[in-house]
Design a protein around this motif. Structure first.
Motif, PDB file in Angstrom:
ATOM      1  N   ASN A   1      -5.571 -12.111   3.069  1.00  8.62           N
ATOM      2  CA  ASN A   1      -4.793 -12.777   2.250  1.00  8.62           C
ATOM      3  C   ASN A   1      -3.658 -12.246   1.561  1.00  8.62           C
ATOM      4  O   ASN A   1      -2.721 -12.758   0.949  1.00  8.62           O
ATOM      5  CB  ASN A   1      -5.688 -13.314   1.007  1.00  8.62           C
ATOM      6  N   TYR A   2      -3.605 -10.766   1.802  1.00  6.99           N
ATOM      7  CA  TYR A   2      -2.703  -9.853   1.050  1.00  6.99           C
ATOM      8  C   TYR A   2      -1.682  -9.115   2.225  1.00  6.99           C
ATOM      9  O   TYR A   2      -0.988  -8.167   1.777  1.00  6.99           O
ATOM     10  CB  TYR A   2      -2.936  -8.964  -0.052  1.00  6.99           C
ATOM     11  N   ASP A   3      -2.167  -9.477   3.403  1.00  5.55           N
ATOM     12  CA  ASP A   3      -1.653  -8.528   4.697  1.00  5.55           C
ATOM     13  C   ASP A   3      -1.550  -7.180   4.252  1.00  5.55           C
ATOM     14  O   ASP A   3      -0.690  -6.567   4.788  1.00  5.55           O
ATOM     15  CB  ASP A   3       0.024  -9.201   4.708  1.00  5.55           C
ATOM     16  N   MET A   4      -2.706  -6.687   3.782  1.00  2.90           N
ATOM     17  CA  MET A   4      -2.681  -5.321   3.663  1.00  2.90           C
ATOM     18  C   MET A   4      -3.206  -4.581   4.889  1.00  2.90           C
ATOM     19  O   MET A   4      -3.925  -5.225   5.608  1.00  2.90           O
ATOM     20  CB  MET A   4      -3.596  -4.732   2.575  1.00  2.90           C
ATOM     21  N   LYS A   5      -2.671  -3.327   5.232  1.00  3.13           N
ATOM     22  CA  LYS A   5      -2.967  -2.918   6.520  1.00  3.13           C
ATOM     23  C   LYS A   5      -4.083  -1.991   6.455  1.00  3.13           C
ATOM     24  O   LYS A   5      -4.494  -1.394   5.156  1.00  3.13           O
ATOM     25  CB  LYS A   5      -1.760  -2.121   7.173  1.00  3.13           C
ATOM     26  N   ASP A   6      -4.836  -1.700   7.160  1.00  4.55           N
ATOM     27  CA  ASP A   6      -6.193  -0.740   7.366  1.00  4.55           C
ATOM     28  C   ASP A   6      -5.600   0.417   7.212  1.00  4.55           C
ATOM     29  O   ASP A   6      -5.216   1.187   8.066  1.00  4.55           O
ATOM     30  CB  ASP A   6      -6.885  -0.819   8.676  1.00  4.55           C
ATOM     31  N   GLY A   7      -5.808   1.231   6.003  1.00  5.14           N
ATOM     32  CA  GLY A   7      -5.225   2.648   5.590  1.00  5.14           C
ATOM     33  C   GLY A   7      -5.934   2.871   4.256  1.00  5.14           C
ATOM     34  O   GLY A   7      -6.850   2.304   3.707  1.00  5.14           O
ATOM     35  N   LEU A   8      -5.296   3.929   3.833  1.00  3.41           N
ATOM     36  CA  LEU A   8      -5.777   4.748   2.530  1.00  3.41           C
ATOM     37  C   LEU A   8      -5.742   3.658   1.342  1.00  3.41           C
ATOM     38  O   LEU A   8      -6.652   3.692   0.465  1.00  3.41           O
ATOM     39  CB  LEU A   8      -5.044   5.877   2.152  1.00  3.41           C
ATOM     40  N   LYS A   9      -4.506   2.968   1.271  1.00  5.07           N
ATOM     41  CA  LYS A   9      -4.323   2.029   0.205  1.00  5.07           C
ATOM     42  C   LYS A   9      -5.534   0.782   0.058  1.00  5.07           C
ATOM     43  O   LYS A   9      -5.919   0.574  -0.912  1.00  5.07           O
ATOM     44  CB  LYS A   9      -3.034   1.410   0.222  1.00  5.07           C
TER      45      LYS A   9
END
Length: 304
Positions: free
Chosen positions: A201-209
């Protein structure tokens, strides 16, 4: 812990080891909050005068009376507990969920069953180390003549076995299992759910954030839901044994006396420290896990 179907599953022993090492790494940073949590949960037991007026008073009193070392009492027990408890609950859950997803049976129900069953198993196995953590971290609040003065985790386990028998090592198992089932389901499921939701839903990439945001959400859900059972568990495992008879007959009596003498809100005693431990602890646990997984995949699975 993601839903990326393309990734190959890690072997069980790898998940198990990564979970334990991640738990130990997180414990280094959050153990002082663990100590404060136990102190607040035991304060004012059975309606007695509270040891501390509030959370800030607890920090001030400990710093004054026990110095910095007081905040790391029981750290050896916590390390061993992480090796046993976190390795079993998170490592087994991760492997089980990988297998469920591989077979195409991924669902909320299966995730709930996987998380509660692995949590219960881990709690049962690790109860002796859990008792050692509770007693070693809480010892400093007692009068000198009442302290147990365990030298280290193995001394604690040996002394409990000698003085209270084998059953003494599993005191409070019911409360531990219920707490772990609640904690495992809320922590692991909410982490997975939050991570997938934010990716979709927020297009966040797989990573620390993404890992940090998911862990913060997971920490809130986990701490609110499991705090009551954690308080009851702490009371049972810290109780004194007089002439072979424990203070409490079981979890029902603990809950009854607590609510009668301290009120229902006492079930959330120590919650500020519990949340402050759980939130960064959850963040650190999953960050360590994700990074260790990434390192293993890059170094040992790139040709698979």
């Amino acid at each position: 812990m993601s839903n990326e179907k393309q990734k190959k599953s890690l072997p069980f022993f790898v998940n198990f080891t990564i979970a334990g090492l991640s738990g130990m790494g997180a414990a280094v940073f959050v153990h002082p909050l663990e100590v404060l949590k136990y102190r607040m949960q035991l304060s004012g037991e059975k309606g007695t005068t509270s040891d501390h007026k509030n959370s800030f008073d607890a920090i001030r009193n400990m710093a004054k009376k026990e110095k910095l070392s007081g905040f790391y009492k029981g750290i050896t027990a916590n390390f061993i507990r992480q090796l046993v408890f976190t390795s079993t609950r998170v490592g087994t859950y991760t492997t089980l969920m990988d297998e469920i997803k591989k077979r195409g049976h991924n669902s909320v129900l299966n995730s709930a069953l996987a998380s509660t069953s692995t949590g219960a198993l881990a709690a049962f196995i690790s109860t002796p180390t859990d008792i050692a953590v509770v007693r070693m971290t809480a010892d400093g609040r007692l009068p000198e003549e009442s302290r147990r003065n365990y030298k280290h985790v193995f001394d604690a386990l040996w002394t409990i076995r000698k003085d209270e028998g084998v059953t003494g090592l599993w005191r409070g198992t019911v409360a531990s299992v219920y707490r772990a089932m609640t904690a495992n389901m809320t922590q692991l499921m909410s982490y997975d759910t939050a991570k997938v939701y934010m990716m979709e839903n927020y297009d966040m990439k797989d990573g620390l954030k993404l890992h940090t945001a998911s862990s913060m959400v997971s920490g809130i859900v986990y701490s609110v839901c499991s705090n009551p059972m954690d308080v009851l568990k702490t009371r049972i495992q810290q109780q004194k044994i007089v002439n072979g008879k424990p203070e409490y007959s079981g979890i029902i009596e603990v809950a009854s006396i607590l609510m009668k003498t301290e009120g229902v809100t006492a079930l959330w005693k120590g919650w500020p420290f519990y949340y402050l431990r759980v939130a960064p602890g959850t963040v650190l646990l999953f960050i360590f896990m994700e990074q260790l997984k990434k390192g293993y995949e890059e170094n040992f699975m790139k040709d698979l």
